[in-house]
Scaffold this motif. Sequence first.
Motif, PDB file in Angstrom:
ATOM      1  N   VAL A 157       0.857  -1.206  -0.096  1.00 52.35           N
ATOM      2  CA  VAL A 157       0.055   0.080  -0.042  1.00 52.35           C
ATOM      3  C   VAL A 157       0.884   1.072  -0.144  1.00 52.35           C
ATOM      4  O   VAL A 157       0.635   2.113  -0.713  1.00 52.35           O
ATOM      5  CB  VAL A 157      -0.883  -0.071   1.299  1.00 52.35           C
ATOM      6  N   ALA A 158       1.730   1.379   0.812  1.00 44.17           N
ATOM      7  CA  ALA A 158       2.865   2.468   0.985  1.00 44.17           C
ATOM      8  C   ALA A 158       3.271   2.962  -0.319  1.00 44.17           C
ATOM      9  O   ALA A 158       3.481   3.789  -0.840  1.00 44.17           O
ATOM     10  CB  ALA A 158       3.822   2.260   2.000  1.00 44.17           C
ATOM     11  N   THR A 159       4.000   1.654  -0.916  1.00 44.96           N
ATOM     12  CA  THR A 159       4.951   2.011  -2.203  1.00 44.96           C
ATOM     13  C   THR A 159       3.922   2.197  -3.485  1.00 44.96           C
ATOM     14  O   THR A 159       4.211   2.992  -4.179  1.00 44.96           O
ATOM     15  CB  THR A 159       5.810   0.767  -2.489  1.00 44.96           C
ATOM     16  N   VAL A 208       8.372   9.209  -1.920  1.00 46.71           N
ATOM     17  CA  VAL A 208       7.757  10.426  -2.182  1.00 46.71           C
ATOM     18  C   VAL A 208       6.074   9.921  -1.663  1.00 46.71           C
ATOM     19  O   VAL A 208       5.408   8.974  -2.300  1.00 46.71           O
ATOM     20  CB  VAL A 208       7.368  10.640  -3.722  1.00 46.71           C
ATOM     21  N   ALA A 209       5.631  10.666  -0.551  1.00 43.52           N
ATOM     22  CA  ALA A 209       4.353  10.370  -0.211  1.00 43.52           C
ATOM     23  C   ALA A 209       3.343  10.996  -1.058  1.00 43.52           C
ATOM     24  O   ALA A 209       3.618  11.981  -1.695  1.00 43.52           O
ATOM     25  CB  ALA A 209       4.159  10.878   1.035  1.00 43.52           C
ATOM     26  N   SER A 210       1.931  10.471  -1.182  1.00 46.57           N
ATOM     27  CA  SER A 210       1.109  10.881  -1.865  1.00 46.57           C
ATOM     28  C   SER A 210       0.011  11.555  -1.309  1.00 46.57           C
ATOM     29  O   SER A 210      -0.826  10.828  -0.388  1.00 46.57           O
ATOM     30  CB  SER A 210       0.359   9.670  -2.862  1.00 46.57           C
ATOM     31  N   PRO A 270      -6.003  10.010   6.050  1.00 45.97           N
ATOM     32  CA  PRO A 270      -4.669   9.520   6.035  1.00 45.97           C
ATOM     33  C   PRO A 270      -3.624   9.646   5.119  1.00 45.97           C
ATOM     34  O   PRO A 270      -3.853  10.059   3.934  1.00 45.97           O
ATOM     35  CB  PRO A 270      -4.512   7.915   6.371  1.00 45.97           C
ATOM     36  N   CYS A 271      -2.226   9.875   5.081  1.00 45.42           N
ATOM     37  CA  CYS A 271      -1.397   9.973   4.285  1.00 45.42           C
ATOM     38  C   CYS A 271      -0.105   8.875   4.463  1.00 45.42           C
ATOM     39  O   CYS A 271       0.608   8.909   5.366  1.00 45.42           O
ATOM     40  CB  CYS A 271      -0.763  11.285   4.493  1.00 45.42           C
ATOM     41  N   SER A 272      -0.231   8.021   3.695  1.00 45.91           N
ATOM     42  CA  SER A 272       0.973   6.770   3.733  1.00 45.91           C
ATOM     43  C   SER A 272       2.243   7.437   3.542  1.00 45.91           C
ATOM     44  O   SER A 272       2.549   8.487   3.127  1.00 45.91           O
ATOM     45  CB  SER A 272       0.599   5.807   2.599  1.00 45.91           C
ATOM     46  N   LEU A 273       3.157   6.868   4.152  1.00 42.47           N
ATOM     47  CA  LEU A 273       4.534   7.001   4.139  1.00 42.47           C
ATOM     48  C   LEU A 273       5.032   8.269   5.024  1.00 42.47           C
ATOM     49  O   LEU A 273       5.839   8.942   4.854  1.00 42.47           O
ATOM     50  CB  LEU A 273       5.153   7.344   2.702  1.00 42.47           C
ATOM     51  N   SER A 274       3.808   8.730   5.773  1.00 42.90           N
ATOM     52  CA  SER A 274       4.129   9.987   6.521  1.00 42.90           C
ATOM     53  C   SER A 274       5.299  10.277   7.375  1.00 42.90           C
ATOM     54  O   SER A 274       5.889  11.236   7.514  1.00 42.90           O
ATOM     55  CB  SER A 274       2.876  10.347   7.514  1.00 42.90           C
ATOM     56  N   ALA A 275       5.747   8.770   7.794  1.00 46.55           N
ATOM     57  CA  ALA A 275       6.968   8.797   8.664  1.00 46.55           C
ATOM     58  C   ALA A 275       8.329   8.771   7.998  1.00 46.55           C
ATOM     59  O   ALA A 275       9.363   9.187   8.253  1.00 46.55           O
ATOM     60  CB  ALA A 275       6.835   7.927   9.748  1.00 46.55           C
ATOM     61  N   ALA A 286       2.343   0.986   7.005  1.00 49.41           N
ATOM     62  CA  ALA A 286       2.083   1.880   5.816  1.00 49.41           C
ATOM     63  C   ALA A 286       2.139   3.203   6.147  1.00 49.41           C
ATOM     64  O   ALA A 286       2.254   4.129   5.225  1.00 49.41           O
ATOM     65  CB  ALA A 286       0.930   1.964   4.934  1.00 49.41           C
ATOM     66  N   GLU A 287       2.212   3.348   7.527  1.00 43.20           N
ATOM     67  CA  GLU A 287       2.636   4.906   7.935  1.00 43.20           C
ATOM     68  C   GLU A 287       1.384   5.995   7.685  1.00 43.20           C
ATOM     69  O   GLU A 287       1.913   6.958   7.295  1.00 43.20           O
ATOM     70  CB  GLU A 287       4.037   5.327   7.754  1.00 43.20           C
TER      71      GLU A 287
END
Length: 404
Positions: A109-111, A146-148, A181-186, A231-232
Motif C-alpha cells: 500500500v505504501a509503495t 514520495v508520499a502521495s 490518512p497519508c501513507s509514508l508520513s514517517a 504503511a505509516e
Amino acid sequence: MSTLTKATAVPVAPVAPGAIPQIEEETAMYFLEPERAVLDRFLPGLDERLAELPQRERERPGGPALPLFKAAGGPALLVPAEHRGLGIGAEDAVSLQRAIGARSPSLAVATTMHHLSVAGLVQAYEVAHGMEWMLLEAVADQRLLVASGFAEGRSGQSILDSSIKAHQDGDDVVLNGAKKPCSLSASMDLLSVSVTLDDGQGPELAVAVVPAATPGVSVHPFWGSFVLAGAESDEVRLHDVHVPPDLVVRTGLGEDRTLDPVQTVGFVWFELLMAASYLGMASALAERVLLAKRASAAERAAILVELESAMGGIRGAAAVMDTGRPLGQDDLLRALVSRFSTQDTIDRVVPRCLEALGGMAYVSTDDTAYLSACTAALKFHPPSRRWAAEGMCAAFAGGPLVLG
C-alpha cells in the motif's frame, strides 16, 4: 510459462483436519512464482529478505520493510531510464506489486502511493517539460520516497476536492491544510499533494511537491488500526508552507469535467497497482490453502482460477499502457473495471480461503486473520463504487467519464 523455481516454504503431504501444516523446503511450486520472478529481477533479494521476517515485523510501524525497499532501489522503479531510474513497464509493475502484497500488505500500500506520485511527475514532465526531471533523477539517485497527499473520498464530497488550500505570495505558493490518512508520513522524503490554488483568477486544481523537511510540515498520529499500520498512514499538516512555483504543476478538468492527462495517468496507475497489491494479499491466503491441502482439489482450483482470472484482467489493462500511446478515458475505464472486478473477486475468495484453512489455522496465529482484514481495505480507496458507478455507466454509453 515460467520455469518452476524452489519455494521457500512448502509442505509435502496433506495434513490431518485441524492440524497446522508442517513446512519443508526443496519443493517447487508455480503459484506466485512468475510475480516473484519479476520482483527479483528488478529488486534482487528483496523478496527473500522480506520472507525471512515474521509477518508482525514486516507490518509494524517503523519496521524494516520500507528500509529494505529503499535499499533494494525500489523508489526508482517507475522513474524512466533516461532519468536514471529502472524504467519498469506497467505489466511488470503490477506483477511486482502483487508479489509485494503477498509478502507485506503494508509495504504494498505504501509503495503504491509512492509510485502514483512518481507516475504523476513523469506525466507532468512529458506535458510541460519543466523541472520535474530534476526531481525524478533525485528520486532515483538518492532513493527518495514520495508520499502521495491526494484527496481521499470523504462522504458527500468529490474525490477531486482537496482540503489543502494554496495561494500566491510573491514568487512562492503557500500551502495550508491537512491530509489524513497519508501513507509514508514517517518515511517520506518528498510529499506530492493535490491543492486548490487561488491566485486571484478563481480556484483551480494543482499538484505541489514539498520536501518533507520544509518548515511548516508536521506529522501527527491518526491511524488507529493494527491493519496496514506499517504503511505509516498518519496525518500530515501543512501550515504556511512555502513552495517555489517550479514545484507546482497546474492541473484541471475539461469542459465536461473529465480529468486532464496528469490526473488520468495518476488514476490509471493507482487503480491497477492498488488492485494488484490487494490481490497479492488474497493470494497469500490462497498460497496457504494450496500448501495445506486440507480442502478438496476442486475447491483449491476454484480459488486459484478466480485469483488468476483477476490478475489476467489487471495484467491486460497494464499491457495496454505499455504500448506507449497517451492514456485516455478508455484506459481509465478499463482500470476501474479491473479494480472493481478484483475487489469483488477478493470478497468472494477470502472467506473461502479461511474456511479451507480451518479454525486451527485461524486461532493458532494471527497471520491469516491479519491478511483477511487487510484485503477488506481495497473497497475504501478512491473512487468508491458509489462515486464511480454513474461515470462508468455514462462512459459505457458513450459519454464522458466523470469521477467527481
